[in-house]
Design a protein around this motif. Structure first.
Motif, PDB file in Angstrom:
ATOM      1  N   SER A  37       9.038   0.650  19.806  1.00 27.90           N
ATOM      2  CA  SER A  37       8.276   1.225  20.817  1.00 27.90           C
ATOM      3  C   SER A  37       9.060   1.554  22.277  1.00 27.90           C
ATOM      4  CB  SER A  37       7.129   0.435  21.052  1.00 27.90           C
ATOM      5  OG  SER A  37       7.251  -0.740  21.561  1.00 27.90           O
ATOM      6  N   ALA A  38       8.545   2.173  23.109  1.00 28.11           N
ATOM      7  CA  ALA A  38       9.045   2.204  24.288  1.00 28.11           C
ATOM      8  C   ALA A  38       9.108   1.068  25.139  1.00 28.11           C
ATOM      9  CB  ALA A  38       8.141   3.405  25.269  1.00 28.11           C
ATOM     10  N   THR A  39       8.293   0.185  24.818  1.00 33.43           N
ATOM     11  CA  THR A  39       8.500  -1.226  25.595  1.00 33.43           C
ATOM     12  C   THR A  39       9.438  -2.221  24.893  1.00 33.43           C
ATOM     13  OG1 THR A  39       6.738  -2.250  24.233  1.00 33.43           O
ATOM     14  CG2 THR A  39       6.308  -1.001  26.420  1.00 33.43           C
ATOM     15  N   GLY A  40      10.094  -1.761  23.622  1.00 33.49           N
ATOM     16  CA  GLY A  40      11.316  -2.535  23.134  1.00 33.49           C
ATOM     17  C   GLY A  40      10.613  -3.403  21.899  1.00 33.49           C
ATOM     18  N   HIS A  41       9.322  -3.340  21.592  1.00 37.40           N
ATOM     19  CA  HIS A  41       8.713  -3.833  20.662  1.00 37.40           C
ATOM     20  C   HIS A  41       8.852  -3.206  19.140  1.00 37.40           C
ATOM     21  CE1 HIS A  41       6.626  -5.879  24.082  1.00 37.40           C
ATOM     22  NE2 HIS A  41       6.712  -6.847  23.521  1.00 37.40           N
ATOM     23  N   PRO A  42       8.867  -4.046  18.070  1.00 35.87           N
ATOM     24  CA  PRO A  42       8.846  -3.602  16.801  1.00 35.87           C
ATOM     25  C   PRO A  42       7.366  -3.211  16.346  1.00 35.87           C
ATOM     26  CG  PRO A  42       8.969  -5.915  16.644  1.00 35.87           C
ATOM     27  CD  PRO A  42       9.213  -5.618  18.348  1.00 35.87           C
ATOM     28  N   VAL A  43       7.337  -2.089  15.748  1.00 37.29           N
ATOM     29  CA  VAL A  43       6.087  -1.513  15.165  1.00 37.29           C
ATOM     30  C   VAL A  43       6.252  -1.323  13.652  1.00 37.29           C
ATOM     31  CG1 VAL A  43       4.543   0.538  15.435  1.00 37.29           C
ATOM     32  CG2 VAL A  43       5.733  -0.151  17.487  1.00 37.29           C
ATOM     33  N   VAL A  44       5.431  -2.032  13.036  1.00 37.31           N
ATOM     34  CA  VAL A  44       5.526  -2.141  11.529  1.00 37.31           C
ATOM     35  C   VAL A  44       4.046  -1.699  11.151  1.00 37.31           C
ATOM     36  CG1 VAL A  44       5.760  -3.556   9.614  1.00 37.31           C
ATOM     37  CG2 VAL A  44       6.994  -3.976  11.575  1.00 37.31           C
ATOM     38  N   THR A  45       4.177  -0.639  10.121  1.00 33.83           N
ATOM     39  CA  THR A  45       2.922  -0.131   9.686  1.00 33.83           C
ATOM     40  C   THR A  45       2.482  -1.069   8.497  1.00 33.83           C
ATOM     41  OG1 THR A  45       4.058   1.280   7.736  1.00 33.83           O
ATOM     42  CG2 THR A  45       3.384   2.231   9.904  1.00 33.83           C
ATOM     43  N   ARG A  46       1.077  -1.081   8.344  1.00 38.61           N
ATOM     44  CA  ARG A  46       0.476  -2.212   7.299  1.00 38.61           C
ATOM     45  C   ARG A  46       1.195  -1.479   5.775  1.00 38.61           C
ATOM     46  NH1 ARG A  46      -2.678  -5.456   9.169  1.00 38.61           N
ATOM     47  NH2 ARG A  46      -3.621  -5.000  11.100  1.00 38.61           N
ATOM     48  N   GLY A  47       1.051  -0.325   5.579  1.00 33.83           N
ATOM     49  CA  GLY A  47       1.750   0.298   4.508  1.00 33.83           C
ATOM     50  C   GLY A  47       3.109  -0.478   3.980  1.00 33.83           C
ATOM     51  N   ALA A  48       3.969  -0.602   5.148  1.00 39.98           N
ATOM     52  CA  ALA A  48       5.379  -1.026   4.839  1.00 39.98           C
ATOM     53  C   ALA A  48       5.227  -2.407   4.418  1.00 39.98           C
ATOM     54  CB  ALA A  48       6.003  -1.022   6.215  1.00 39.98           C
ATOM     55  N   ILE A  49       4.280  -3.416   4.678  1.00 42.43           N
ATOM     56  CA  ILE A  49       4.213  -4.664   4.090  1.00 42.43           C
ATOM     57  C   ILE A  49       3.262  -4.775   3.000  1.00 42.43           C
ATOM     58  CG2 ILE A  49       5.133  -5.711   6.379  1.00 42.43           C
ATOM     59  CD1 ILE A  49       2.167  -6.419   6.671  1.00 42.43           C
ATOM     60  N   GLU A  50       2.541  -3.958   2.747  1.00 39.52           N
ATOM     61  CA  GLU A  50       1.771  -3.766   1.770  1.00 39.52           C
ATOM     62  C   GLU A  50       1.978  -3.496   0.483  1.00 39.52           C
ATOM     63  OE1 GLU A  50      -1.995  -2.283   2.934  1.00 39.52           O
ATOM     64  OE2 GLU A  50      -2.491  -4.122   4.152  1.00 39.52           O
ATOM     65  N   GLY A  51       3.329  -2.636   0.575  1.00 39.27           N
ATOM     66  CA  GLY A  51       3.714  -1.944  -0.644  1.00 39.27           C
ATOM     67  C   GLY A  51       3.289  -0.678  -0.895  1.00 39.27           C
ATOM     68  N   LYS A  52       2.593   0.121  -0.109  1.00 40.81           N
ATOM     69  CA  LYS A  52       2.223   1.322  -0.142  1.00 40.81           C
ATOM     70  C   LYS A  52       3.396   2.256   0.259  1.00 40.81           C
ATOM     71  CE  LYS A  52      -2.520   0.203   0.812  1.00 40.81           C
ATOM     72  NZ  LYS A  52      -3.678   0.197   1.665  1.00 40.81           N
ATOM     73  N   LYS A  53       3.549   3.366  -0.429  1.00 35.58           N
ATOM     74  CA  LYS A  53       4.518   4.089  -0.299  1.00 35.58           C
ATOM     75  C   LYS A  53       3.901   5.008   0.669  1.00 35.58           C
ATOM     76  CE  LYS A  53       7.701   7.853  -1.986  1.00 35.58           C
ATOM     77  NZ  LYS A  53       8.053   8.433  -3.185  1.00 35.58           N
ATOM     78  N   GLU A  54       4.627   5.233   1.934  1.00 36.79           N
ATOM     79  CA  GLU A  54       4.288   6.170   3.077  1.00 36.79           C
ATOM     80  C   GLU A  54       4.857   7.583   2.594  1.00 36.79           C
ATOM     81  OE1 GLU A  54       4.535   4.836   6.736  1.00 36.79           O
ATOM     82  OE2 GLU A  54       4.655   2.602   6.186  1.00 36.79           O
ATOM     83  N   GLU A  55       4.058   8.539   2.546  1.00 37.95           N
ATOM     84  CA  GLU A  55       4.247  10.034   2.535  1.00 37.95           C
ATOM     85  C   GLU A  55       4.829  10.545   3.812  1.00 37.95           C
ATOM     86  OE1 GLU A  55       4.325  11.443  -0.336  1.00 37.95           O
ATOM     87  OE2 GLU A  55       3.785   9.695  -1.359  1.00 37.95           O
ATOM     88  N   PRO A  56       6.159  11.066   3.711  1.00 34.46           N
ATOM     89  CA  PRO A  56       6.480  11.690   5.007  1.00 34.46           C
ATOM     90  C   PRO A  56       5.594  13.176   5.317  1.00 34.46           C
ATOM     91  CG  PRO A  56       7.943  12.031   3.179  1.00 34.46           C
ATOM     92  CD  PRO A  56       7.000  11.144   2.644  1.00 34.46           C
ATOM     93  N   ALA A  57       5.549  13.403   6.724  1.00 32.63           N
ATOM     94  CA  ALA A  57       4.902  14.549   6.838  1.00 32.63           C
ATOM     95  C   ALA A  57       5.637  15.725   6.273  1.00 32.63           C
ATOM     96  CB  ALA A  57       4.456  14.659   8.194  1.00 32.63           C
ATOM     97  N   GLN A  58       4.919  16.424   5.408  1.00 29.45           N
ATOM     98  CA  GLN A  58       5.400  17.728   5.128  1.00 29.45           C
ATOM     99  C   GLN A  58       5.229  18.953   6.004  1.00 29.45           C
ATOM    100  OE1 GLN A  58       7.148  18.338   2.311  1.00 29.45           O
ATOM    101  NE2 GLN A  58       6.991  16.031   1.786  1.00 29.45           N
TER     102      GLN A  58
END
Length: 70
Positions: A37-58
Motif C-alpha cells: 500500500s501507499a503506507t508501505g504495508h502489505p495487502v493480501v486478498t483473502r482469495g490468495a490464502i484461501e486458494g481461490k483463483k483470482e480472475e484478472p479484470a478483462q
C-alpha cells in the motif's frame, strides 16, 4: 460477508511477524501474492490464502460498428 483483504491482526497472525518489512519478507519467501500500500504495508486478498483463483479484470474489447448495419 467478509472483507476482501486481510486486516492487520490477520496478517500478523498469518506471518507471525509484527513489522511490515518482516511481513513482506515472509510473504515473498512463501510465494503469497500481495501488493504494498501507499503506507508501505502489505495487502493480501483473502482469495490468495484461501486458494481461490483470482480472475484478472478483462478489459472490454472495442468492436467497431459497421456503418449502415443493423
Amino acid at each position: 460477508m467478509s472483507d476482501m483483504f486481510l486486516d492487520g491482526a490477520e496478517l500478523q497472525r498469518l506471518t507471525a511477524r509484527r513489522f511490515k518489512s518482516k511481513q513482506i519478507e515472509w510473504l515473498r519467501k512463501e510465494g503469497i501474492p500481495f501488493r504494498v500500500s501507499a503506507t508501505g504495508h502489505p495487502v493480501v486478498t483473502r482469495g490468495a490464502i484461501e486458494g481461490k483463483k483470482e480472475e484478472p479484470a478483462q478489459p472490454q474489447r472495442w468492436t467497431p460498428r459497421v456503418v449502415g448495419a443493423h
